[in-house]
Scaffold this motif. Structure first.
Motif, short mmCIF file in Angstrom:
data_model
loop_
_atom_site.label_atom_id
_atom_site.label_comp_id
_atom_site.label_asym_id
_atom_site.label_seq_id
_atom_site.Cartn_x
_atom_site.Cartn_y
_atom_site.Cartn_z
N HIS A 162 5.09 0.22 6.55
CA HIS A 162 3.75 0.09 7.65
C HIS A 162 4.00 0.64 8.88
N ARG A 163 5.18 0.72 9.62
CA ARG A 163 5.37 1.62 10.93
C ARG A 163 4.72 2.91 10.68
N LEU A 164 5.39 3.64 9.56
CA LEU A 164 4.97 4.89 9.51
C LEU A 164 3.27 5.24 9.18
N GLY A 165 2.86 4.08 8.36
CA GLY A 165 1.58 4.39 8.07
C GLY A 165 0.73 4.11 9.24
N LEU A 166 0.98 3.33 10.17
CA LEU A 166 0.41 3.09 11.56
C LEU A 166 0.28 4.24 12.35
N LEU A 172 -1.68 6.77 10.84
CA LEU A 172 -3.29 6.65 11.06
C LEU A 172 -3.40 7.03 12.49
N THR A 173 -2.75 6.63 13.36
CA THR A 173 -2.94 6.74 14.76
C THR A 173 -3.02 8.37 15.01
N ALA A 174 -2.37 9.24 14.46
CA ALA A 174 -2.37 10.55 14.38
C ALA A 174 -3.71 11.10 13.99
N VAL A 221 1.75 9.93 3.56
CA VAL A 221 2.42 8.73 4.28
C VAL A 221 1.72 7.63 3.49
N SER A 222 0.32 7.60 3.46
CA SER A 222 -0.53 6.30 3.12
C SER A 222 -1.30 6.57 1.76
N TRP A 223 -0.48 7.11 0.72
CA TRP A 223 -1.31 7.55 -0.32
C TRP A 223 -1.89 6.10 -1.09
N ARG A 224 -1.18 5.08 -1.12
CA ARG A 224 -1.46 3.75 -1.70
C ARG A 224 -2.40 3.27 -0.89
N HIS A 225 -2.62 3.02 0.29
CA HIS A 225 -3.72 2.59 0.99
C HIS A 225 -4.82 3.28 0.96
N LEU A 226 -4.58 4.62 0.92
CA LEU A 226 -5.78 5.56 0.77
C LEU A 226 -6.70 5.21 -0.28
N PHE A 227 -6.03 4.87 -1.42
CA PHE A 227 -7.06 4.80 -2.75
C PHE A 227 -7.10 3.36 -3.27
N SER A 228 -6.64 2.39 -2.06
CA SER A 228 -6.87 1.03 -2.44
C SER A 228 -8.22 0.74 -2.53
N ARG A 229 -8.89 -0.17 -3.45
CA ARG A 229 -10.22 -0.50 -3.46
C ARG A 229 -10.40 -1.89 -3.10
N THR A 230 -9.35 -2.13 -2.10
CA THR A 230 -9.36 -3.80 -1.65
C THR A 230 -10.59 -3.77 -0.46
N THR A 231 -11.54 -4.89 -0.55
CA THR A 231 -12.61 -5.10 0.47
C THR A 231 -12.12 -6.03 1.36
N SER A 232 -12.70 -6.05 2.47
CA SER A 232 -12.43 -6.93 3.51
C SER A 232 -12.34 -8.47 2.99
N ALA A 233 -13.46 -8.60 2.02
CA ALA A 233 -13.59 -10.04 1.68
C ALA A 233 -12.72 -10.42 0.62
N GLU A 234 -11.98 -9.31 0.07
CA GLU A 234 -10.95 -9.76 -1.06
C GLU A 234 -9.62 -9.78 -0.33
N GLN A 235 -9.64 -9.33 0.87
CA GLN A 235 -8.27 -9.39 1.77
C GLN A 235 -8.02 -10.92 2.27
N THR A 236 -9.34 -11.76 2.25
CA THR A 236 -9.23 -13.11 2.58
C THR A 236 -9.08 -14.19 1.33
#
Length: 411
Positions: free
Chosen positions: A10-14, A17-19, A184-199
């Motif tokens: 998570h830390r590396l990913g953030l 992403l900041t970069a 670094v963020s391969w799994r996040h990058l191709f996630s299909r999770t929507t903001s509604a599904e996060q909740t």
């Protein structure tokens, strides 16, 4: 070891992403830095380069809420990487096709749309990786400040050495940092999770979107936008007009303003997590209003420089807190909240800047800063209409990692 591994990811990913945020906003700053070269080397008129600015900013700002909606509805996390690469490609091509104004306008517009595509998706991911805290959002946000600040020097170095055709080298930050981010963020990058599904469904039922509160926040952000653009545009001209200083001396305040903004962004996120978002938002607007008044009443150019640095710091104190507050108001539409907060509201200053220029022509630049001060006072007053909103929908964005949960529980 196994418990710390997700936290490290998570830390590396953030940080990755900041970069990418620095690289993405680098291309926003590069547009302004390229304009003098289009005038000098391609012999564009001032009206023509103003049209290029419009292509980069107006389309980008309007498109951001659209991309935010798509992110909420379909996920599409890959838009952050695709947007970054499009932003870089458009700017890289702009100098190469400088012989055709229409071609320049089109590629710069593509770059602006790329910038727009990046922000909602990247902001949603920053929220997830950082657990929805203002501190993590401030770290992500300051990447944009850094990118904008680095752009002028990079453009002068590259285009000064190779001419407008050397703009092709400007794609390097997008390619290099985009590759690092993808690794670094391969799994996040191709996630299909929507903001509604996060909740969770129960949270969505009990925590609806509060559009009224979001509109009030948008009104507050409108005062921020005009104050920011007004200061960026006129602070150097103010010092020259009132104190007759050189352009080099006048540019000191202009350079300090974004640098101080980066400090304010980082400090504001950290303080908001400890003392509350609304307290930091109100403090920031109050200090910013006082700083703007100090610029109006400044007895010397040195005081203008100091007051501008304080203004930059205080104006950005609320930045991260305002983003996370917008997410709490629209917990089921994080992408839309991000798109409006970072897009439409920030474009208002650009739309109003010609009116401020007309005021400066007729009544002097000092009057512009009187208006800036008045708007910041209005923003401070409007901030008392805002309400805090913490819900299970916010905490659901926290990384599901036992090590992080244990650390948070221990304070």
């Amino acid at each position: 070891m196994s418990t710390s591994s997700p936290r490290t990811r998570h830390r590396l990913g953030l940080w990755a992403l900041t970069a990418t945020h620095a690289a993405n906003d680098f291309y926003t700053g590069a547009v302004a830095a390229l304009l003098p070269f289009f005038v000098l080397h391609a012999e564009y008129s001032y009206a023509a380069v103003a049209g290029i600015t419009l292509a980069a900013t107006a389309l980008s700002s309007v498109a951001q809420p659209v991309f935010g909606y798509l992110g909420d509805r379909y996920g599409m996390r890959w838009m952050s990487l695709a947007g970054l690469l499009a932003a870089g490609a458009g700017i890289a091509l702009s100098g190469i096709v400088a012989d055709s104004y229409a071609a320049v306008w089109i590629v710069v517009a593509i770059s602006g749309i790329g910038v727009a595509a990046y922000h909602p998706a990247a902001t949603m991911e920053a929220r997830e990786l950082g657990g929805g805290t203002s501190g993590s959002m401030s770290l992500f946000s300051v990447g944009g400040n850094v990118g904008v600040a680095l752009a002028p020097s990079a453009v002068i170095l590259v285009v000064g050495a190779f001419g407008l055709s050397g703009s092709g080298f400007l794609i390097i930050p997008a390619v290099v940092l985009g590759l690092v981010y993808a690794l670094v963020s391969w799994r996040h990058l191709f996630s299909r999770t929507t903001s509604a599904e996060q909740t969770p469904a129960t949270s969505r039922a009990s925590v609806p979107d509060d559009w009224r509160a979001f509109l009030w926040l948008t009104a507050v952000l409108a005062t921020w936008s005009i104050a920011y653009v007004g200061t960026s545009t006129f602070i150097a001209l103010y010092s020259i007009e009132r104190f007759e200083v050189s352009t080099g001396f006048a540019s000191i305040a202009l350079s300090l303003f974004p640098a101080a903004g980066a400090v304010g962004t980082l400090a504001g996120g950290w303080l908001a997590d400890r003392f509350g978002r609304l307290r930091i938002i109100r403090t920031g607007y109050l200090l910013a209003a006082v700083s703007a008044i100090a610029i109006v009443l400044a007895p010397s150019p040195l005081v203008v420089i100091i007051a501008t640095a304080v203004l930059g710091t205080s104006l950005f104190l609320p930045f991260a807190a305002q983003i996370t507050l917008s997410h709490s108001y629209l917990p089921n539409r994080i992408g839309m909240a991000s798109g409006v907060t970072l897009g439409l509201t920030l474009s208002l200053g650009g739309l109003v800047s010609p009116l401020l220029g007309s005021v400066a022509d007729k009544a002097g630049v000092q009057t512009v800063f009187m208006i800036v001060a008045a708007l910041l006072v209005a923003g401070f007053a409007l901030s008392f209409v805002l309400k805090e909103r913490r819900s299970s929908s916010e905490t659901s964005a926290e990384p599901q990692d036992p090590a992080i949960e244990l650390e948070n529980a221990n304070g």
